[in-house]
Design an enzyme around this catalytic site. Sequence first.
Site, mmCIF file in Angstrom:
data_model
loop_
_atom_site.group_PDB
_atom_site.id
_atom_site.type_symbol
_atom_site.label_atom_id
_atom_site.label_comp_id
_atom_site.label_asym_id
_atom_site.label_seq_id
_atom_site.Cartn_x
_atom_site.Cartn_y
_atom_site.Cartn_z
ATOM 1 N N VAL A 61 2.316 1.793 -3.528
ATOM 2 C CA VAL A 61 1.326 2.308 -4.473
ATOM 3 C C VAL A 61 1.031 3.778 -4.192
ATOM 4 O O VAL A 61 0.909 4.599 -5.114
ATOM 5 C CB VAL A 61 0.028 1.473 -4.436
ATOM 6 C CG1 VAL A 61 -1.086 2.150 -5.238
ATOM 7 C CG2 VAL A 61 0.274 0.060 -4.972
ATOM 8 N N THR B 40 13.338 8.333 11.482
ATOM 9 C CA THR B 40 12.182 9.099 11.935
ATOM 10 C C THR B 40 11.272 8.174 12.734
ATOM 11 O O THR B 40 11.506 6.966 12.795
ATOM 12 C CB THR B 40 11.387 9.663 10.746
ATOM 13 O OG1 THR B 40 10.904 8.554 9.962
ATOM 14 C CG2 THR B 40 12.249 10.560 9.868
ATOM 15 N N ALA C 292 0.834 -1.200 0.000
ATOM 16 C CA ALA C 292 0.000 0.000 0.000
ATOM 17 C C ALA C 292 0.873 1.256 0.000
ATOM 18 O O ALA C 292 0.587 2.225 -0.716
ATOM 19 C CB ALA C 292 -0.922 -0.012 1.216
ATOM 20 N N TYR C 293 1.933 1.241 0.791
ATOM 21 C CA TYR C 293 2.838 2.388 0.850
ATOM 22 C C TYR C 293 3.448 2.642 -0.528
ATOM 23 O O TYR C 293 3.503 3.781 -1.002
ATOM 24 C CB TYR C 293 3.940 2.140 1.881
ATOM 25 C CG TYR C 293 4.919 3.280 2.030
ATOM 26 C CD1 TYR C 293 4.584 4.405 2.776
ATOM 27 C CD2 TYR C 293 6.178 3.235 1.427
ATOM 28 C CE1 TYR C 293 5.481 5.471 2.909
ATOM 29 C CE2 TYR C 293 7.074 4.287 1.550
ATOM 30 C CZ TYR C 293 6.723 5.399 2.291
ATOM 31 O OH TYR C 293 7.605 6.443 2.421
#
Length: 241
Positions: free
Chosen positions: A160, A197, A157-158
Amino acid sequence: MFCSGRGQAAVESLASEGLKPLFHQLDINDLNSIKTAAAFFKEKYGGVDILINNAGIAFKVADTAPFGTQAEVTLKTNFFATKDMLTHFMPLIKAGGRVVNVSSFVGSRTLNQCSTELQQRFRSDDITEDELAVLMQRFVDAAKKGEHKQDGWPDTAYGVSKTGLTTLSMILARRLSKERPNDGILLNACCPGWVRTDMAGPKAPKSPDEGAVTPVYLALLPAGTAEPHGRFVSEKEVQPW
């Protein structure tokens, strides 16, 4: 408010370095928040010189949320909300302005794992913003049915979401060249690298300062520069798409 607290802390940290920043609350998943921020910048500054879209989320590998849920939530922020930001802020970008969309090399890797049909559309010079949004929603809908692989999408998903963001950057850059050809605005997507991060974790090789190098480079391209524009950039170099 949690976000406001972090914003004020950032202001205090920068003030200690002799800088004079201001903080304005913005939640890109809230359309009213976007509109309020846009109105503020228009009224106070008459527009925006530099816009860096760096808001993004990623589910951890171990997350047990269904893939369809991960697809919907990830694309909501990384693609659709960022698209909303650009819709409301692009008209505010001043002549000579710079727009930087923080994407990822994962997006280009994901593109190469898509079906031939999808690759051709994402790389096309005539894909529109509306068509792209339909494709992104198509992925979410297929993921929720567990049919995304059959529909030509890979299992990320990330990835895409970042394929979509980089493609959107290219679409908007072409539009700028057509609609505001004399304004010298440059818009690019970039990969900061794998940065330590909250999202990427403590094992990432780059410090935040190192991760900022390419976005800052693109944000500060000198006046009169024509390239890069509508490109995907990593380590200050244009990358193939």
